[in-house]
Scaffold this motif. Sequence first.
Motif: not given
Length: 222
Positions: A88-89, A124-125, A127-130, A211-213
């Motif tokens: 949530f960063g 830099h990726t 925002g990532q998927m779950g 967890w990975e915005a």
Amino acid sequence: MPELKWRMASSFPKSLDTIYGAGEDFAKRVAGLTDNKFQIRVFAAGEIVPGLQVVDAVQNETVECGHTASYYYVGKDPTFAFDTAVPFGLNTRQHNSWVYNGGGLELMREFYKDYNMTSFLMSHTGGQMGGWWRKEIKTPDDMKGVKMRIGGFAGQVLQKLGVVPQQLAGGDIYPALEKGTIDAAEWVGPYDDQKLGFNKVAQYYYYPGWWEAAPRCRSMSD
Ligand code: CA
């Protein structure tokens, strides 16, 4: 100008052309700017050291530099998480702002001194998927006992819901998921995940990766 030959240990497999490729692009750029006097040779995960031991390799000068994601090393110190992503960063723009204008780069470099290294932003990726799951998740209870590959600090959060988090380097995820050593895995997003083949062995793909915005990779050098 002296001639320099450095080795860069990557945390990533060669199959990931954008992520692993960022290290090669960096090396080409450095060579181009120095009339080929400063040469950096990139080694994939496992060629010199395993993918999750890049910081150790830089710290103890096995290699001159490495390309990794700092949050792989939260087991040494949770501070490592801030340089990649925290649950949530910050999103991508916010993270850029923090690093370049909010003192983030200086704070992290101060921290990295204890590890005999400094850092530069590399890739830099977004925002990532779950991640990919072999069984459907309908309620939080369904997550109990699920062995999941997940990067960084987020594993400790999911642990509260009964997930059994595991940290594996990118190139080691597919065999573990295929064999059933793990039941779920998050990596990045559709492009990179498909390159690693997760869609062939897990049927359910969830989002977002809260967890990975805005996870970043770092070049570390001693
Ligand atoms: Ca990830």
